[in-house]
Write a protein that holds these residues in place. Structure first.
Motif, PDB file in Angstrom:
ATOM      1  N   SER A  43      27.457 -39.279  47.951  1.00 47.86           N
ATOM      2  CA  SER A  43      28.873 -39.565  47.680  1.00 47.86           C
ATOM      3  C   SER A  43      29.072 -40.632  46.595  1.00 47.86           C
ATOM      4  N   SER A  44      28.072 -41.528  46.409  1.00 52.41           N
ATOM      5  CA  SER A  44      28.245 -42.574  45.393  1.00 52.41           C
ATOM      6  C   SER A  44      27.489 -42.254  44.107  1.00 52.41           C
ATOM      7  N   TRP A  45      26.923 -41.053  44.025  1.00 55.46           N
ATOM      8  CA  TRP A  45      26.126 -40.703  42.851  1.00 55.46           C
ATOM      9  C   TRP A  45      27.021 -40.307  41.676  1.00 55.46           C
ATOM     10  N   SER A  46      26.444 -40.396  40.458  1.00 57.72           N
ATOM     11  CA  SER A  46      27.212 -40.014  39.273  1.00 57.72           C
ATOM     12  C   SER A  46      26.267 -39.413  38.237  1.00 57.72           C
ATOM     13  N   ILE A  47      26.863 -38.828  37.221  1.00 57.17           N
ATOM     14  CA  ILE A  47      26.087 -38.266  36.113  1.00 57.17           C
ATOM     15  C   ILE A  47      26.060 -39.305  34.986  1.00 57.17           C
ATOM     16  N   THR A  48      24.846 -39.699  34.602  1.00 51.94           N
ATOM     17  CA  THR A  48      24.698 -40.689  33.529  1.00 51.94           C
ATOM     18  C   THR A  48      24.649 -40.011  32.164  1.00 51.94           C
ATOM     19  N   PHE A  49      24.047 -38.832  32.127  1.00 52.61           N
ATOM     20  CA  PHE A  49      23.916 -38.121  30.848  1.00 52.61           C
ATOM     21  C   PHE A  49      23.780 -36.639  31.108  1.00 52.61           C
ATOM     22  N   VAL A  50      24.404 -35.832  30.246  1.00 48.86           N
ATOM     23  CA  VAL A  50      24.145 -34.389  30.262  1.00 48.86           C
ATOM     24  C   VAL A  50      24.168 -33.904  28.820  1.00 48.86           C
ATOM     25  N   SER A  51      23.168 -33.085  28.448  1.00 50.42           N
ATOM     26  CA  SER A  51      23.051 -32.652  27.051  1.00 50.42           C
ATOM     27  C   SER A  51      24.041 -31.543  26.721  1.00 50.42           C
ATOM     28  N   SER A  52      24.466 -30.788  27.715  1.00 52.41           N
ATOM     29  CA  SER A  52      25.400 -29.683  27.480  1.00 52.41           C
ATOM     30  C   SER A  52      26.046 -29.305  28.804  1.00 52.41           C
ATOM     31  N   THR A 102      28.875 -32.817  37.114  1.00 55.86           N
ATOM     32  CA  THR A 102      29.279 -33.446  38.389  1.00 55.86           C
ATOM     33  C   THR A 102      29.279 -32.428  39.534  1.00 55.86           C
ATOM     34  N   ASN A 103      29.351 -31.143  39.211  1.00 57.07           N
ATOM     35  CA  ASN A 103      29.282 -30.112  40.264  1.00 57.07           C
ATOM     36  C   ASN A 103      27.947 -30.122  40.993  1.00 57.07           C
ATOM     37  N   LEU A 104      26.913 -30.750  40.387  1.00 58.84           N
ATOM     38  CA  LEU A 104      25.609 -30.840  41.053  1.00 58.84           C
ATOM     39  C   LEU A 104      25.672 -31.747  42.277  1.00 58.84           C
ATOM     40  N   LEU A 105      26.712 -32.552  42.362  1.00 57.32           N
ATOM     41  CA  LEU A 105      26.757 -33.611  43.373  1.00 57.32           C
ATOM     42  C   LEU A 105      27.837 -33.388  44.422  1.00 57.32           C
ATOM     43  N   TRP A 156      26.743 -26.621  37.746  1.00 52.60           N
ATOM     44  CA  TRP A 156      26.545 -27.147  36.391  1.00 52.60           C
ATOM     45  C   TRP A 156      26.118 -25.963  35.532  1.00 52.60           C
ATOM     46  N   HIS A 157      26.852 -25.720  34.459  1.00 54.10           N
ATOM     47  CA  HIS A 157      26.511 -24.619  33.558  1.00 54.10           C
ATOM     48  C   HIS A 157      26.555 -25.154  32.134  1.00 54.10           C
ATOM     49  N   THR A 158      25.447 -25.004  31.412  1.00 63.60           N
ATOM     50  CA  THR A 158      25.457 -25.426  30.011  1.00 63.60           C
ATOM     51  C   THR A 158      26.362 -24.503  29.202  1.00 63.60           C
ATOM     52  N   GLN A 159      26.692 -24.930  27.981  1.00 65.36           N
ATOM     53  CA  GLN A 159      27.677 -24.194  27.179  1.00 65.36           C
ATOM     54  C   GLN A 159      27.229 -22.764  26.882  1.00 65.36           C
ATOM     55  N   TRP A 160      28.229 -21.835  26.930  1.00 69.52           N
ATOM     56  CA  TRP A 160      27.968 -20.435  26.587  1.00 69.52           C
ATOM     57  C   TRP A 160      29.160 -19.778  25.902  1.00 69.52           C
ATOM     58  N   LYS A 161      30.333 -20.429  25.953  1.00 76.78           N
ATOM     59  CA  LYS A 161      31.548 -19.763  25.468  1.00 76.78           C
ATOM     60  C   LYS A 161      31.627 -19.778  23.939  1.00 76.78           C
ATOM     61  N   THR A 197      19.092 -31.261  29.369  1.00 76.33           N
ATOM     62  CA  THR A 197      18.759 -32.476  30.129  1.00 76.33           C
ATOM     63  C   THR A 197      19.968 -32.959  30.915  1.00 76.33           C
ATOM     64  N   VAL A 198      19.728 -33.342  32.155  1.00 73.66           N
ATOM     65  CA  VAL A 198      20.770 -34.004  32.940  1.00 73.66           C
ATOM     66  C   VAL A 198      20.134 -35.199  33.648  1.00 73.66           C
ATOM     67  N   ILE A 199      20.859 -36.318  33.670  1.00 72.95           N
ATOM     68  CA  ILE A 199      20.374 -37.522  34.361  1.00 72.95           C
ATOM     69  C   ILE A 199      21.385 -37.895  35.440  1.00 72.95           C
ATOM     70  N   VAL A 200      20.865 -38.016  36.681  1.00 71.93           N
ATOM     71  CA  VAL A 200      21.696 -38.388  37.828  1.00 71.93           C
ATOM     72  C   VAL A 200      21.414 -39.848  38.175  1.00 71.93           C
ATOM     73  N   ASN A 201      22.476 -40.595  38.429  1.00 78.89           N
ATOM     74  CA  ASN A 201      22.379 -41.994  38.828  1.00 78.89           C
ATOM     75  C   ASN A 201      22.672 -42.079  40.325  1.00 78.89           C
ATOM     76  N   MET A 202      21.672 -42.520  41.093  1.00 80.50           N
ATOM     77  CA  MET A 202      21.840 -42.604  42.557  1.00 80.50           C
ATOM     78  C   MET A 202      22.520 -43.902  42.992  1.00 80.50           C
ATOM     79  N   ASN A 203      22.914 -44.715  42.030  1.00 86.02           N
ATOM     80  CA  ASN A 203      23.754 -45.902  42.286  1.00 86.02           C
ATOM     81  C   ASN A 203      22.974 -47.096  42.849  1.00 86.02           C
ATOM     82  N   ALA A 204      21.736 -46.869  43.283  1.00 82.74           N
ATOM     83  CA  ALA A 204      20.897 -47.961  43.803  1.00 82.74           C
ATOM     84  C   ALA A 204      19.461 -47.446  43.804  1.00 82.74           C
ATOM     85  N   ILE A 205      18.513 -48.349  43.803  1.00 85.35           N
ATOM     86  CA  ILE A 205      17.112 -47.922  43.870  1.00 85.35           C
ATOM     87  C   ILE A 205      16.821 -47.411  45.276  1.00 85.35           C
ATOM     88  N   LYS A 206      16.312 -46.173  45.334  1.00 79.91           N
ATOM     89  CA  LYS A 206      16.076 -45.506  46.613  1.00 79.91           C
ATOM     90  C   LYS A 206      14.595 -45.125  46.738  1.00 79.91           C
TER      91      LYS A 206
END
Ligand code: ZN
Length: 522
Positions: free
Chosen positions: A390-399, A407-410, A418-423, A432-441
């Motif tokens: 619930s406290s996670w976020s997306i730090t980076f996504v390439s597409s 954010t749909n991954l969470l 999560w769907h990269t561009q196709w339109k 590439t996608v980077i998820v931030n778990m908000n704290a060291i786990k």
């Protein structure tokens, strides 16, 4: 000779009114037979509120085949008793598929003339051509449509040198099913060990099997004990089309559970039939103990689930060889014990397909892979305890596409991805996608959920973790499985991380994009 006599005897038994043990459902477990012989249930069905549409579809250069009304009436009423016998056996009461009847009590068969000659309705593709024309016909004759289920019978258009008929569609397509007619297709030949008797089993049994598809049934196979049971024998939706009328043939409990919700088996009208639904498996625990696969499942569903079919389906052989069990859920959970002594094959890869049956007639199936090693099932499918996202976020996504943000991954919802561009642009792997778990786990691995329809599922990935989003440590390359159930990768050790980086290399359709429903950690 001995075999022939046995078959004739059993075929005769099949057609006689026979008392069977009825079954009652035990909450949370499999169907348990109980001694209840109050009904023979073969003659008088509770009338169905909906009837199967029975259409005799004649190409423009063809004609009906002699005596078809009497012959098909006999075949369909006998088939109705066959289906009804097994519904009663499994405890669903005196019910079978409804048939439209004329004023004399015979099955009403609607003759529809096709727009094309015989060559316009070949085995391959001819079914869809006929469905198109019949949909137009039903739209113009709404009183002729009794339900969503239609049996289409076509006169055979070719005959082999030995007289064997063929040449027309013979399969099920959704709630449509196709069968053929020929002059000697008559119940009077069923069970005879003659050319016409064997032919009757092939084509009448075939009609009953295809009708099963048209009534919502998938393939499945009898358990080992059922194959040995002279009262059961071969499942109609396995290879029972080769045994019907000749040697013991039956409907499995899983087939009856599906028919229980089928429109044409209903004894009262309902709204919202086949309105769809979704189910999520929240917890699954699978183990192998004492010769049994033990399964415990907790789920949430948008529809009322009245039964759950669990198919053990060996790789290859399509679904003809899937051995099913049925569980009646207790609230939002069910459990099953499946002895592997009932399996025909104890080697290789299997799919455990869990099909949630809704009272509206629709269903949702979720599939888990497992495998047999040294004749024992290895079930690495149990749910792991995932971290709360619930406290996670997306730090980076390439597409990401406008309707497929990372954010749909969470969001714990398989329906959003999560769907990269196709339109407008179609960037290629790696994504590439980077998820931030908000704290060291402290985590031991990751959890993945592919999109439900598996369209372009994610395949090859690399995983990296970091505690500061600066220095990343490789956690290895992985190939995800092409299943719509939760899957896990293990790092083989507990590690500390705050950031998870996924780099994609390929998907299962060999195309440019990446799509994934959920990413978690455990
Ligand atoms: Zn089939």
């Amino acid at each position: 000779m001995k075999r022939k006599n046995l078959h004739s005897l059993l075929a005769g038994m099949l057609l006689l009114p026979t008392l069977f043990m009825a079954c009652k459902r035990s909450p949370g477990g499999e169907l348990q037979p109980v001694a209840d012989k109050t009904k023979s249930g073969l003659q008088n069905f509770v009338p169905s509120a909906y009837a199967l549409n029975v259409v005799y579809f004649v190409p423009s250069d063809g004609d009906t085949i002699v005596n078809y009304r009497a012959r098909l009436n006999g075949i369909l009423q006998q088939g109705q008793r066959f289906y009804g016998k097994w519904m009663n056996y499994y405890g669903y009461g005196d019910r079978s598929f409804g048939l439209p009847l004329d004023s004399t009590g015979k099955v009403k068969i609607t003759v529809v003339k096709g727009a094309l000659p015989k060559t316009g309705y070949p085995y391959e593709g001819g079914g869809n051509t006929a469905i198109g024309e019949l949909n137009t016909w039903f739209a113009a004759h709404p009183a002729g449509k009794h339900s969503e289920h239609t049996l289409v019978i076509m006169p055979a258009s070719t005959y082999a040198s030995d007289g064997n008929p063929g040449g027309v569609p013979f399969y099920g397509l959704g709630r449509w099913c196709f069968a053929l007619d020929y002059a000697e297709m008559d119940t009077s030949y069923l069970g005879q060990n003659t050319t016409l008797g064997n032919r009757a089993t092939k084509w009448i049994g075939g009609l009953m099997h295809e009708l099963g598809h048209g009534l919502n049934l998938p393939h499945n196979k009898e358990k080992v004990s059922e194959a040995a049971d002279p009262a059961k024998g071969t499942a109609l939706m396995g290879s029972g089309n080769y045994t019907y009328g000749k040697s013991p043939t039956f409907l499995t409990a899983a087939s009856a559970a599906i028919l229980n919700n089928s429109q044409v088996f209903r004894t009262s009208t309902a709204t919202g039939i086949y309105g769809g639904g979704n189910t999520t498996i929240n917890i699954i625990k699978a183990s192998y103990t004492g010769g049994n696969i033990e399964l415990k499942v907790k789920f949430s569903s948008t529809q009322t689930v009245n039964n759950v079919n669990v198919y053990n389906d060996p790789e290859g052989g399509n679904d003809y060889d899937a051995v099913p069990w049925v569980a009646a859920p207790s609230g939002d959970s069910f459990q099953l014990s499946m002895p592997i002594s009932e399996f025909h094959k104890k080697t290789g890869n299997y799919a455990l397909r869990i099909r949630f049956l809704y009272t509206n007639g629709s269903s949702t199936e979720i599939s888990y892979p497992y495998t047999f090693v040294n004749n024992e099932p290895v079930l690495d499918i149990s749910t792991k305890d995932e971290l709360n996202k619930s406290s996670w976020s997306i730090t980076f996504v390439s597409s990401q596409e406008d309707d497929g943000p990372a954010t749909n991954l969470l969001d714990n919802d398989q329906a959003t991805v999560w769907h990269t561009q196709w339109k407008t642009v179609q960037p290629a792997h790696p994504h590439t996608v980077i998820v931030n778990m908000n704290a060291i786990k402290s985590i031991q691995g990751l959890a993945f959920l592919q999109r439900a329809n598996l369209n372009g599922s994610l395949k090859d990935i690399s995983v990296f973790t970091s505690t500061d989003n600066v220095t990343y440590t490789s956690r290895g390359n992985y190939t995800l499985t092409n299943v719509n159930s939760k899957q896990y990768i293990s790092f083989g050790a507990t590690i500390s991380a705050k950031y998870i980086k996924i780099v994609t290399a390929s998907n299962y359709s060999g195309s440019h994009y990446a799509v994934l429903s959920e990413l978690g950690a455990w």
